[in-house]
Design a protein around this motif. Structure first.
Motif, PDB file in Angstrom:
ATOM      1  N   CYS A  13       0.834  -1.210   0.000  1.00 33.80           N
ATOM      2  CA  CYS A  13       0.000   0.000   0.000  1.00 33.80           C
ATOM      3  C   CYS A  13       0.864   1.253   0.000  1.00 33.80           C
ATOM      4  CB  CYS A  13      -0.943   0.008   1.196  1.00 33.80           C
ATOM      5  SG  CYS A  13      -2.284  -1.176   1.049  1.00 33.80           S
ATOM      6  N   PHE A  14       1.926   1.257   0.794  1.00 35.94           N
ATOM      7  CA  PHE A  14       2.829   2.394   0.843  1.00 35.94           C
ATOM      8  C   PHE A  14       3.425   2.671  -0.534  1.00 35.94           C
ATOM      9  CE2 PHE A  14       7.090   4.137   1.308  1.00 35.94           C
ATOM     10  CZ  PHE A  14       6.853   5.250   2.095  1.00 35.94           C
ATOM     11  N   LEU A  15       3.895   1.631  -1.191  1.00 37.17           N
ATOM     12  CA  LEU A  15       4.498   1.808  -2.517  1.00 37.17           C
ATOM     13  C   LEU A  15       3.471   2.275  -3.538  1.00 37.17           C
ATOM     14  CD1 LEU A  15       6.851  -1.302  -2.598  1.00 37.17           C
ATOM     15  CD2 LEU A  15       7.495   1.098  -2.249  1.00 37.17           C
ATOM     16  N   LEU A  16       2.281   1.690  -3.519  1.00 39.94           N
ATOM     17  CA  LEU A  16       1.257   2.062  -4.491  1.00 39.94           C
ATOM     18  C   LEU A  16       0.759   3.485  -4.279  1.00 39.94           C
ATOM     19  CD1 LEU A  16      -0.778  -1.258  -4.697  1.00 39.94           C
ATOM     20  CD2 LEU A  16       0.761  -0.306  -6.419  1.00 39.94           C
ATOM     21  N   VAL A  17       0.666   3.912  -3.027  1.00 39.97           N
ATOM     22  CA  VAL A  17       0.203   5.268  -2.741  1.00 39.97           C
ATOM     23  C   VAL A  17       1.214   6.297  -3.250  1.00 39.97           C
ATOM     24  CG1 VAL A  17      -0.100   6.881  -0.817  1.00 39.97           C
ATOM     25  CG2 VAL A  17      -1.328   4.733  -0.822  1.00 39.97           C
ATOM     26  N   HIS A  18       2.485   5.948  -3.257  1.00 41.18           N
ATOM     27  CA  HIS A  18       3.521   6.906  -3.633  1.00 41.18           C
ATOM     28  C   HIS A  18       3.819   6.965  -5.133  1.00 41.18           C
ATOM     29  CE1 HIS A  18       4.081   6.969   0.675  1.00 41.18           C
ATOM     30  NE2 HIS A  18       4.668   8.132   0.494  1.00 41.18           N
ATOM     31  N   ILE A  19       3.181   6.141  -5.936  1.00 41.92           N
ATOM     32  CA  ILE A  19       3.388   6.184  -7.391  1.00 41.92           C
ATOM     33  C   ILE A  19       3.001   7.549  -7.977  1.00 41.92           C
ATOM     34  CG2 ILE A  19       2.576   5.250  -9.597  1.00 41.92           C
ATOM     35  CD1 ILE A  19       2.653   2.486  -8.289  1.00 41.92           C
ATOM     36  N   PRO A  20       1.847   8.137  -7.630  1.00 37.75           N
ATOM     37  CA  PRO A  20       1.530   9.467  -8.179  1.00 37.75           C
ATOM     38  C   PRO A  20       2.545  10.538  -7.773  1.00 37.75           C
ATOM     39  CG  PRO A  20      -0.434   8.473  -7.269  1.00 37.75           C
ATOM     40  CD  PRO A  20       0.713   7.597  -6.866  1.00 37.75           C
ATOM     41  N   LEU A  21       3.050  10.465  -6.562  1.00 36.72           N
ATOM     42  CA  LEU A  21       4.062  11.429  -6.120  1.00 36.72           C
ATOM     43  C   LEU A  21       5.339  11.279  -6.939  1.00 36.72           C
ATOM     44  CD1 LEU A  21       5.005  13.633  -4.198  1.00 36.72           C
ATOM     45  CD2 LEU A  21       5.692  11.831  -2.606  1.00 36.72           C
ATOM     46  N   LEU A  22       5.755  10.057  -7.172  1.00 38.79           N
ATOM     47  CA  LEU A  22       6.944   9.814  -7.986  1.00 38.79           C
ATOM     48  C   LEU A  22       6.747  10.323  -9.408  1.00 38.79           C
ATOM     49  CD1 LEU A  22       9.761   8.544  -8.311  1.00 38.79           C
ATOM     50  CD2 LEU A  22       8.601   6.406  -8.867  1.00 38.79           C
ATOM     51  N   ALA A  23       5.590  10.040  -9.995  1.00 33.52           N
ATOM     52  CA  ALA A  23       5.311  10.491 -11.358  1.00 33.52           C
ATOM     53  C   ALA A  23       5.270  12.014 -11.441  1.00 33.52           C
ATOM     54  CB  ALA A  23       3.987   9.906 -11.843  1.00 33.52           C
ATOM     55  N   THR A  24       4.649  12.650 -10.469  1.00 31.81           N
ATOM     56  CA  THR A  24       4.576  14.115 -10.453  1.00 31.81           C
ATOM     57  C   THR A  24       5.957  14.725 -10.266  1.00 31.81           C
ATOM     58  OG1 THR A  24       2.367  13.982  -9.511  1.00 31.81           O
ATOM     59  CG2 THR A  24       3.484  16.094  -9.336  1.00 31.81           C
ATOM     60  N   GLY A  25       6.750  14.143  -9.377  1.00 27.09           N
ATOM     61  CA  GLY A  25       8.102  14.634  -9.158  1.00 27.09           C
ATOM     62  C   GLY A  25       8.975  14.502 -10.396  1.00 27.09           C
ATOM     63  N   LEU A  26       8.868  13.381 -11.084  1.00 25.55           N
ATOM     64  CA  LEU A  26       9.644  13.189 -12.315  1.00 25.55           C
ATOM     65  C   LEU A  26       9.201  14.158 -13.411  1.00 25.55           C
ATOM     66  CD1 LEU A  26       9.912   9.300 -12.446  1.00 25.55           C
ATOM     67  CD2 LEU A  26      11.735  10.935 -11.942  1.00 25.55           C
ATOM     68  N   TYR A  27       7.902  14.360 -13.537  1.00 23.88           N
ATOM     69  CA  TYR A  27       7.385  15.311 -14.516  1.00 23.88           C
ATOM     70  C   TYR A  27       7.877  16.726 -14.212  1.00 23.88           C
ATOM     71  CZ  TYR A  27       4.152  18.357 -16.971  1.00 23.88           C
ATOM     72  OH  TYR A  27       3.616  19.357 -17.743  1.00 23.88           O
ATOM     73  N   ALA A  28       7.771  17.122 -12.941  1.00 22.15           N
ATOM     74  CA  ALA A  28       8.199  18.465 -12.559  1.00 22.15           C
ATOM     75  C   ALA A  28       9.693  18.652 -12.756  1.00 22.15           C
ATOM     76  CB  ALA A  28       7.822  18.735 -11.101  1.00 22.15           C
ATOM     77  N   TYR A  29      10.456  17.634 -12.459  1.00 20.55           N
ATOM     78  CA  TYR A  29      11.910  17.707 -12.648  1.00 20.55           C
ATOM     79  C   TYR A  29      12.253  17.867 -14.123  1.00 20.55           C
ATOM     80  CZ  TYR A  29      16.797  16.312 -12.723  1.00 20.55           C
ATOM     81  OH  TYR A  29      18.144  16.271 -12.930  1.00 20.55           O
ATOM     82  N   ARG A  30      11.543  17.130 -14.949  1.00 24.00           N
ATOM     83  CA  ARG A  30      11.810  17.172 -16.389  1.00 24.00           C
ATOM     84  C   ARG A  30      11.388  18.491 -17.024  1.00 24.00           C
ATOM     85  NH1 ARG A  30       9.695  12.955 -20.854  1.00 24.00           N
ATOM     86  NH2 ARG A  30      11.416  13.265 -22.278  1.00 24.00           N
TER      87      ARG A  30
END
Length: 73
Positions: A13-30
């Motif tokens: 659950c912890f890993l699945l909940v953090h997928i949107p945060l990871l995707a948003t962070g990667l998008y913002a970084y790019r």
């Protein structure tokens, strides 16, 4: 539910909940973090609240492992 099963469920659950945060962070970084910092903060806060809610809910599940808690009926 045994303690090891509960811990695996919490980790998933912890890993699945953090997928949107990871995707948003990667998008913002790019795309340039300065223009998307507000979006990253909002997603981080939403992820934090969701993770805490799931952690609390899973912690209330009955456990049948003697070393972890009382036997449930």
């Amino acid at each position: 539910m045994t303690r090891s099963y509960l811990l695996k469920l919490q980790l998933m659950c912890f890993l699945l909940v953090h997928i949107p945060l990871l995707a948003t962070g990667l998008y913002a970084y790019r795309e340039g973090l300065s223009g998307h910092l507000d979006m990253v903060v909002v997603v981080f806060l939403a992820t934090l609240v969701t993770a805490l809610a799931i952690w609390t809910a899973l912690g209330r599940l009955p456990c049948q492992d003697r070393a972890y808690g009382e036997n449930s009926a």
